[in-house]
Write a protein that holds these residues in place. Structure first.
Motif, mmCIF file in Angstrom:
data_model
loop_
_atom_site.group_PDB
_atom_site.id
_atom_site.type_symbol
_atom_site.label_atom_id
_atom_site.label_comp_id
_atom_site.label_asym_id
_atom_site.label_seq_id
_atom_site.Cartn_x
_atom_site.Cartn_y
_atom_site.Cartn_z
ATOM 1 N N PRO A 254 0.835 -1.325 0.218
ATOM 2 C CA PRO A 254 -0.006 0.070 -0.195
ATOM 3 C C PRO A 254 0.789 1.144 0.040
ATOM 4 O O PRO A 254 0.545 2.183 -0.854
ATOM 5 C CB PRO A 254 -1.024 -0.130 1.211
ATOM 6 C CG PRO A 254 -0.889 -1.412 1.601
ATOM 7 C CD PRO A 254 0.596 -2.024 1.221
ATOM 8 N N THR A 258 0.703 3.694 -3.165
ATOM 9 C CA THR A 258 -0.073 5.223 -3.031
ATOM 10 C C THR A 258 1.156 6.241 -3.540
ATOM 11 O O THR A 258 0.934 7.194 -4.241
ATOM 12 C CB THR A 258 -0.312 5.417 -1.399
ATOM 13 O OG1 THR A 258 -1.107 4.410 -0.934
ATOM 14 C CG2 THR A 258 -0.515 6.836 -1.242
ATOM 15 N N ASN A 259 2.418 5.990 -3.083
ATOM 16 C CA ASN A 259 3.720 6.937 -3.626
ATOM 17 C C ASN A 259 4.049 6.974 -5.061
ATOM 18 O O ASN A 259 3.971 8.191 -5.756
ATOM 19 C CB ASN A 259 4.739 6.701 -2.919
ATOM 20 C CG ASN A 259 4.897 7.172 -1.339
ATOM 21 O OD1 ASN A 259 4.960 8.108 -1.147
ATOM 22 N ND2 ASN A 259 4.480 6.260 -0.538
ATOM 23 N N ALA A 261 1.521 6.120 -7.180
ATOM 24 C CA ALA A 261 0.410 6.705 -7.977
ATOM 25 C C ALA A 261 0.530 8.353 -7.528
ATOM 26 O O ALA A 261 -0.030 9.033 -8.553
ATOM 27 C CB ALA A 261 -1.137 6.258 -6.878
ATOM 28 N N VAL A 262 0.887 8.694 -6.586
ATOM 29 C CA VAL A 262 1.083 10.246 -6.417
ATOM 30 C C VAL A 262 2.005 10.807 -7.421
ATOM 31 O O VAL A 262 1.833 11.885 -7.991
ATOM 32 C CB VAL A 262 1.436 10.441 -4.925
ATOM 33 C CG1 VAL A 262 1.995 11.880 -4.858
ATOM 34 C CG2 VAL A 262 0.430 10.223 -3.940
ATOM 35 N N ILE A 267 -3.941 12.512 -7.581
ATOM 36 C CA ILE A 267 -4.881 11.979 -6.547
ATOM 37 C C ILE A 267 -5.426 12.843 -5.826
ATOM 38 O O ILE A 267 -4.622 13.743 -5.220
ATOM 39 C CB ILE A 267 -4.326 10.867 -5.881
ATOM 40 C CG1 ILE A 267 -3.554 9.813 -6.636
ATOM 41 C CG2 ILE A 267 -5.063 10.136 -4.583
ATOM 42 C CD1 ILE A 267 -2.895 8.576 -5.952
ATOM 43 N N ARG A 272 -5.865 10.440 -1.060
ATOM 44 C CA ARG A 272 -4.484 10.156 -0.781
ATOM 45 C C ARG A 272 -4.442 9.900 0.749
ATOM 46 O O ARG A 272 -3.642 9.100 1.245
ATOM 47 C CB ARG A 272 -3.632 11.227 -1.256
ATOM 48 C CG ARG A 272 -2.171 10.976 -0.885
ATOM 49 C CD ARG A 272 -1.049 12.041 -1.319
ATOM 50 N NE ARG A 272 -1.336 13.274 -0.809
ATOM 51 C CZ ARG A 272 -1.790 14.321 -1.415
ATOM 52 N NH1 ARG A 272 -2.265 14.540 -2.667
ATOM 53 N NH2 ARG A 272 -2.027 15.589 -0.628
ATOM 54 N N ASN A 275 -6.061 6.628 1.667
ATOM 55 C CA ASN A 275 -4.897 5.476 1.181
ATOM 56 C C ASN A 275 -4.066 5.262 2.226
ATOM 57 O O ASN A 275 -3.577 4.270 2.826
ATOM 58 C CB ASN A 275 -4.459 5.746 -0.013
ATOM 59 C CG ASN A 275 -5.503 5.349 -1.065
ATOM 60 O OD1 ASN A 275 -6.597 4.689 -1.020
ATOM 61 N ND2 ASN A 275 -5.292 5.984 -2.261
ATOM 62 N N SER A 276 -3.480 6.556 2.622
ATOM 63 C CA SER A 276 -2.355 6.675 3.680
ATOM 64 C C SER A 276 -2.810 6.172 4.972
ATOM 65 O O SER A 276 -2.049 5.395 5.704
ATOM 66 C CB SER A 276 -1.502 8.244 3.635
ATOM 67 O OG SER A 276 -1.034 8.585 2.444
ATOM 68 N N THR A 279 -2.999 2.563 5.242
ATOM 69 C CA THR A 279 -1.922 1.949 5.216
ATOM 70 C C THR A 279 -1.234 1.754 6.769
ATOM 71 O O THR A 279 -0.453 0.926 7.064
ATOM 72 C CB THR A 279 -0.904 2.743 4.290
ATOM 73 O OG1 THR A 279 -1.314 2.897 2.909
ATOM 74 C CG2 THR A 279 0.443 2.192 4.247
#
Length: 318
Positions: A254, A258-259, A261-262, A267, A272, A275-276, A279
């Motif tokens: 995750p 996420t990073n 994708a950023v 996002i 974001r 998601n974070s 995580t």
């Protein structure tokens, strides 16, 4: 604003995460549920390992450390997150913000290096089975875990010290759901090079090096298993790695996803932050479930505890 020699520090920061998010109360209630179950699950696993002497082995010292850091990490993050956003107390005192950052990052780093120690345990067990008990001893595992605690405390403390050497002349709005290191130092109006470099060091130490070591361990394990002629032995060895691989995937994928994708696409900040936050909060919830349900030794230990309680109750009645 307060002036300390040449540094300008705000009295408070403002946490701007989850801004104008629809139905946000439901998400905070969900996080509250996650925290309660995390405390119960990890507390239960810690109790089982402590009470059952057959689990007083190097392998379960590592599991105990993971459950403890999961419990502490969730306690450092979730109650304050709920207080901030559920009750709309978004301002946080400067010193409290640095303390918040220190403990969340510390326990996140400890979770990462505990997974590395687990990978080392599996590597020795599969690649050097005859030497396992002479290499993986209580002393060696305690030394490895203690070293990771000391190193990470030092690194995260340096992050906090460098933040304390910054001046905040304009915005005090941290655009995330907790006092994260990157969003804080990026608000500074003086030289942030030391903080930037230390952020890179922390990223390498907490994410990159652990991933490399764990990947390398499983490459060695795969080579060792490929040389094993018996299919049953391969399956038995892989079964012992399943729980660890699930924990590794839950922790690292995750964060890395996420990073990536950023960096590669836009996002929405709320997406974001969700998601974070997941995580940080979901792996500590699932780790004890995986180790309670997937590991035969823990299931047997729980059965023994239940039998012991029943025998004690019978003895008290008689």
């Amino acid at each position: 604003m307060t002036f300390n020699s040449t540094f300008v520090r705000p009295a408070k920061f403002y946490l701007a995460g989850f801004y104008n998010m629809p139905h946000d109360k439901y998400y905070y209630v969900f996080l509250c549920f996650v925290y309660i179950m995390t405390v119960l699950g990890n507390g239960f696993l810690l109790s089982v390992i402590y009470l059952v002497k057959t689990l007083h082995t190097p392998k379960y010292i590592i599991v105990f450390n993971l459950a403890f850091t999961d419990l502490c990490g969730s306690t450092a993050l979730i109650p304050k997150l709920l207080d901030t956003f559920l009750f709309n107390r978004r301002y946080i005192v400067y010193e409290a913000c640095l303390t918040y950052m220190f403990f969340v990052l510390l326990f996140g780093g400890l979770q990462s290096w505990t997974l590395v120690t687990m990978a080392y345990d599996r590597l020795i067990a599969i690649c050097f089975p005859l030497s396992y008990h002479s290499i993986i001893t209580t002393k060696s595992i305690v030394a490895i875990l203690l070293s990771s605690w000391i190193i990470l405390i030092a690194v995260i403390a340096i992050l906090a010290v460098f933040i304390n050497r910054l001046s905040f002349c304009a915005s005090i709005e941290i655009k995330t759901f907790f006092c994260d290191h990157g969003p804080i130092y990026q608000l500074a109006c003086n030289d942030i090079s030391y903080s930037y470099n230390m952020a890179a060091v922390a990223l390498i130490l907490i994410i990159c090096i652990p991933l490399i070591i764990i990947s390398g361990s499983y490459v060695c394990i795969s080579i060792a298993l490929a040389r094993t002629t018996s299919r049953e032995e391969r399956l038995r060895a892989l079964k012992t790695c399943t729980s660890h691989l699930i924990l590794v995937a839950l922790f690292f994928l995750p964060f890395v996803g996420t990073n990536i994708a950023v960096l590669t696409s836009y996002i929405h900040p709320n997406a974001r932050n969700i998601n974070s936050s997941l995580t940080y909060t979901v792996p500590p919830l699932l780790n004890p479930i995986i180790y309670s349900l997937k590991t035969e030794e823990v299931r047997n230990a729980i059965r023994r505890l239940c039998k012991r309680d029943k025998l004690n109750q019978i003895a008290m009645k008689s």
